[in-house]
Design an enzyme around this catalytic site. Sequence first.
Site, PDB file in Angstrom:
ATOM      1  N   LYS A 202       0.911  -1.180   0.040  1.00  0.00           N
ATOM      2  CA  LYS A 202      -0.024  -0.169   0.275  1.00  0.00           C
ATOM      3  C   LYS A 202       0.974   1.241  -0.202  1.00  0.00           C
ATOM      4  CE  LYS A 202      -3.344   2.772   0.204  1.00  0.00           C
ATOM      5  NZ  LYS A 202      -4.105   2.790   1.479  1.00  0.00           N
ATOM      6  N   CYS A 256      -3.671   9.495   2.319  1.00  0.00           N
ATOM      7  CA  CYS A 256      -2.673   8.193   1.774  1.00  0.00           C
ATOM      8  C   CYS A 256      -1.629   8.891   0.966  1.00  0.00           C
ATOM      9  CB  CYS A 256      -3.620   7.462   0.869  1.00  0.00           C
ATOM     10  SG  CYS A 256      -4.793   6.773   1.609  1.00  0.00           S
TER      11      CYS A 256
END
Length: 400
Positions: A202, A256
Site C-alpha cells: 500500500k 494516503c
Amino acid sequence: MNKKICVIGLGYIGLPTAALLANENYDVHGVDIVKSTVETINQGNIHIVEKDLNVFVKKAVEKKTLIASTEPSYADIFMIAVPTPFKDNHIPNLDYVMSATESITPYIKKNNLIILESTSPVGTTEQVEKKLKENGIDTSEIFIAHCPERVLPGNIMNELVENDRIVGGINKKSTKAAASFYETFVKGNVYSTDCRTAELAKLAENSFRDVNIAFANELSIICDKLEIDVWELIKLTNKHPRVDILNPGAGVGGHCIAVDPWFIINASKNDSQLIKTARERNLFKSEWVVTKIREAAKQFEFENKRKPNIACMGLAFKPNIDDLRESPALKIVETLIKLDYNILPVEPNIKKHEKFKIYTIDESLKAADIVVFLVAHSQFENLNIKRSLDFCGLATNKGK
C-alpha cells in the site's frame, strides 16, 4: 446465523465498509469515539460526503443490520479502520491503532479474525499482535491480518467491491482466514501474502503516485517560468504511446498519498532519496502557489491602490468530496489568511469551518477581485471568470 462484524472507526473508510457489509450477509456493529457521529449514523444519516453512501447507510439502519456505538461489542470479525497520521518530523503515529486494538481486547474470543485496514508502516500488524498479547490474548487461538484499503474517494462504494485486494496475515492460517472473508464480498481478485508485504504494498502504491505527481508539478513550475501552457504541453506529450504524465495541481493531499511516503522514508532513510525528493517537491508546490497568488495581489494593489478580495475556490484535497485531510488548498488558504490577505474561501461540499467563514460561489464572485481555482470541483466548471489563477486545470480538464 449471520456473522457479526465490529468495525472500529467510522470515518471515510470505516463507515463505507461497515455500510457495505451491513447490506451483505453480515450484522455490523460500528464504533466511533465521536458521539455526534454515532448519533448521526443511528438516525440513518451520514457525516461525510461520499457518493451513494447515504443510500447504503439508510438501508442498513432500517434493516437493523448496522448499529453504531461508542463502545465495541463481541463479534466474529473485528476490523480496525482508524487514522494513522504522523507526529513531528513525519514520525508515524500509531496511537489510534494501538488504542483501537486495546479497546477490543475484552471482547475477543477464540477463532476471532482481527483485520487491520488502516494504512500502516511495515511491522504494524505485528505490533497489533504484540498489543493483544500484552492484554492477555492468546494470539495462537485467533487470526490477525492486514488488508489495506485501495479506494478512490468519490467512488468508494463501488471500489470496495470491484477492486483487487491484498491480504497478509501474521501467519498462513491468518492469511487464509482473512482472504476467505474478503472473497465473500469482493468481486476483484484477493491476493494472499504476508502482513509486512501487504503493508509495504500500500505504501509503495501511493509513493509511486506521489513521485509521478511530483514530476507533473515540477513541469508546471518550469512551464510557468518558460511561459508555456503546461496543460497543452502534457496533452501533446501524452500523445506518445508510452507516456502518461499526470495533471499538476496545488500540491498533494489526502490521508494516503501525502502521508504514506513518509512511512517508507522513516523506515529506510538512506535508501528512499527519490521518494523523499518527490514528497518535498509536492510540498513546495503549495508554497509556490502562495507565491503566485501574492504576486497577483501585489500587482492588483499597485494598479488599484487597495488590497484585493481573493476568492479561493475549493478546500478539499481533490474534486467533488468534502475531505480536508492534508489538503494543499486548505493550507494555502490558511497561509494567505495568516499573511493578512482578504480571502473568501469557497468549498461547496462543506457548510462551515472552525477557523474561517465559508462563502458561497455567488457571494465570493460578487466580492472578488481575483479568483483562484485550487480544486476542480464540478460546481466550478461553467464559471466564466476573466481575472483568475487556475492551479487545477479546471478550464482545460473540465474538473476531470
